[in-house]
Write a protein that holds these residues in place. Structure first.
Motif, short mmCIF file in Angstrom:
data_model
loop_
_atom_site.label_atom_id
_atom_site.label_comp_id
_atom_site.label_asym_id
_atom_site.label_seq_id
_atom_site.Cartn_x
_atom_site.Cartn_y
_atom_site.Cartn_z
N LYS A 1 -10.86 6.10 -1.35
CA LYS A 1 -10.93 5.00 -0.29
C LYS A 1 -9.62 4.05 -0.38
O LYS A 1 -9.39 3.62 -1.76
CB LYS A 1 -12.09 4.20 -0.39
N GLU B 1 -0.54 -5.21 2.69
CA GLU B 1 0.09 -4.25 3.75
C GLU B 1 1.50 -4.24 3.78
O GLU B 1 2.00 -3.39 4.36
CB GLU B 1 -0.18 -4.93 5.20
N LYS C 1 -7.56 -3.43 6.74
CA LYS C 1 -7.44 -2.14 7.55
C LYS C 1 -7.83 -0.95 6.43
O LYS C 1 -7.33 -0.73 5.45
CB LYS C 1 -6.07 -1.79 8.21
N LYS C 2 -8.61 0.02 6.98
CA LYS C 2 -9.12 1.26 6.08
C LYS C 2 -7.95 2.01 6.58
O LYS C 2 -7.80 2.47 7.82
CB LYS C 2 -10.44 1.87 6.37
N LEU C 3 -7.54 2.83 5.50
CA LEU C 3 -6.39 3.73 5.55
C LEU C 3 -6.51 5.11 5.04
O LEU C 3 -7.46 5.25 4.07
CB LEU C 3 -5.13 3.20 4.89
N ASP C 4 -5.72 6.27 5.55
CA ASP C 4 -5.97 7.56 4.81
C ASP C 4 -4.43 7.54 4.25
O ASP C 4 -3.28 7.49 5.10
CB ASP C 4 -6.23 8.58 5.92
N ILE C 5 -4.42 7.85 2.98
CA ILE C 5 -3.00 7.97 2.25
C ILE C 5 -2.86 9.39 1.85
O ILE C 5 -3.74 10.05 1.23
CB ILE C 5 -2.75 7.06 1.05
N GLN D 1 0.81 4.60 -5.73
CA GLN D 1 0.35 5.89 -5.42
C GLN D 1 0.29 6.98 -6.50
O GLN D 1 -0.38 7.74 -6.57
CB GLN D 1 1.26 6.43 -4.18
N ILE E 1 0.74 -1.34 -0.03
CA ILE E 1 -0.12 -0.15 -0.04
C ILE E 1 0.93 1.46 0.07
O ILE E 1 0.31 2.17 -0.40
CB ILE E 1 -1.11 0.08 1.08
N ASP E 2 2.06 1.12 0.66
CA ASP E 2 2.98 2.33 0.75
C ASP E 2 3.94 2.65 -0.43
O ASP E 2 4.65 3.25 -0.68
CB ASP E 2 3.92 2.30 1.82
N TYR F 1 -7.58 0.60 1.50
CA TYR F 1 -7.64 -0.48 2.22
C TYR F 1 -6.07 -1.15 2.23
O TYR F 1 -5.76 -1.33 1.12
CB TYR F 1 -8.57 -1.49 2.09
N SER F 2 -5.72 -1.75 3.26
CA SER F 2 -4.58 -2.55 3.37
C SER F 2 -4.99 -4.06 3.85
O SER F 2 -6.06 -3.89 4.55
CB SER F 2 -3.40 -2.26 3.93
#
Length: 250
Positions: free
Chosen positions: A64, A35, A54-58, A17, A11-12, A66-67
């Motif tokens: 929206k 993740e 997990k719901k995330l804010d990037i 992104q 996700i990172d 999620y990881s």
């Protein structure tokens, strides 16, 4: 149009992104990614343990996100079954940190996630970018990914296929164009380096030698020449030409 964005780098990762920032300007986007790093996960799925979501804010991304603790293919399965309520029009996978060309497509979590979308009758695209010294590679790749998507999206949806797209890591002005082509041969000559831990135990570390592409008109050939490559893929591994011959054997 509603798009599902997945990857295998996590996700990172810079690639997913960059793609998210470009596509969410004009499309509804839902991001579901591992993740952490899950490269070369191929088409594995999680069966023996629960998957943590997990719901995330990037930062810098409005969509929206999620990881999940599963594989790239799990990302598609979890998204379509639990996280996205409305129908998904296209699955996008990437941008992978490194090319997925030649036989890499057999091991690639990026490509497998796209194929998983296709198993659900959703057209898909896998995007991968060469690792190199050009600092803006992934931003450039994301712009071209969106441009290619907008050219093919109507036909993509009608034909329900998978497109594997690879980008060279060069300056935008040096990109010569786009080549639709077949995948190349074996990319690496892998071998194991052995270390003895004792009389009955050894440790094997994998190493890889990059092999040059001798055949022209393949993804590996054209990428080296400075082109973006596009290859249509399918997951039916049946060798239809040999079916009659094998029947005769039996």
């Amino acid at each position: 149009m509603r798009l599902l964005l997945v990857n295998d780098d996590g996700i990172d990762a810079i690639g997913i992104q960059a793609l998210a920032k470009e596509f969410e300007k004009d499309y509804e986007l839902v991001i579901v990614a591992p993740e952490g790093q899950r490269s070369a996960a191929s088409h594995s799925i999680t069966l023996s343990k629960p998957i943590l979501v997990k719901k995330l804010d990037i930062p810098g991304i409005e969509s929206k996100a999620y990881s999940i603790s599963g594989s790239p293919a799990d990302c598609v399965r979890v998204a379509l079954d639990k996280l996205v309520e409305e129908p998904v029009d296209v699955v996008l996978s990437g941008i992978n940190l490194g090319l997925n060309i030649g036989t890499d497509v057999l091991y690639s979590g990026t490509v497998s996630a796209a194929i998983e979308g296709n198993l659900y009758k959703i057209p898909s695209m896998a995007f991968s970018c060469e690792m190199g010294k050009e600092p803006n590679c992934f931003e450039t790749a994301a712009k071209h990914a969106k441009s290619i998507f907008e050219k093919v999206k109507e036909d993509l949806i009608k034909n329900n296929i998978v497109l594997n797209v690879n980008f060279p890591c060069i300056k935008e002005e040096d990109i010569k164009g786009i080549k639709v082509c077949k995948i190349g041969g074996i990319v690496y000559d892998y071998y194991f380096v052995e270390n003895k831990n004792g009389e009955d135990e050894i440790t094997l570390a994998i190493e890889g030698r990059h092999k040059e592409e001798k055949e022209e008109e393949t993804d590996r050939f054209y990428l080296k020449e400075g082109y973006i490559t596009v290859t249509p893929l399918h997951y039916d591994l049946t060798n239809y030409e040999l079916m009659k011959k094998v029947k005769n054997w039996l």
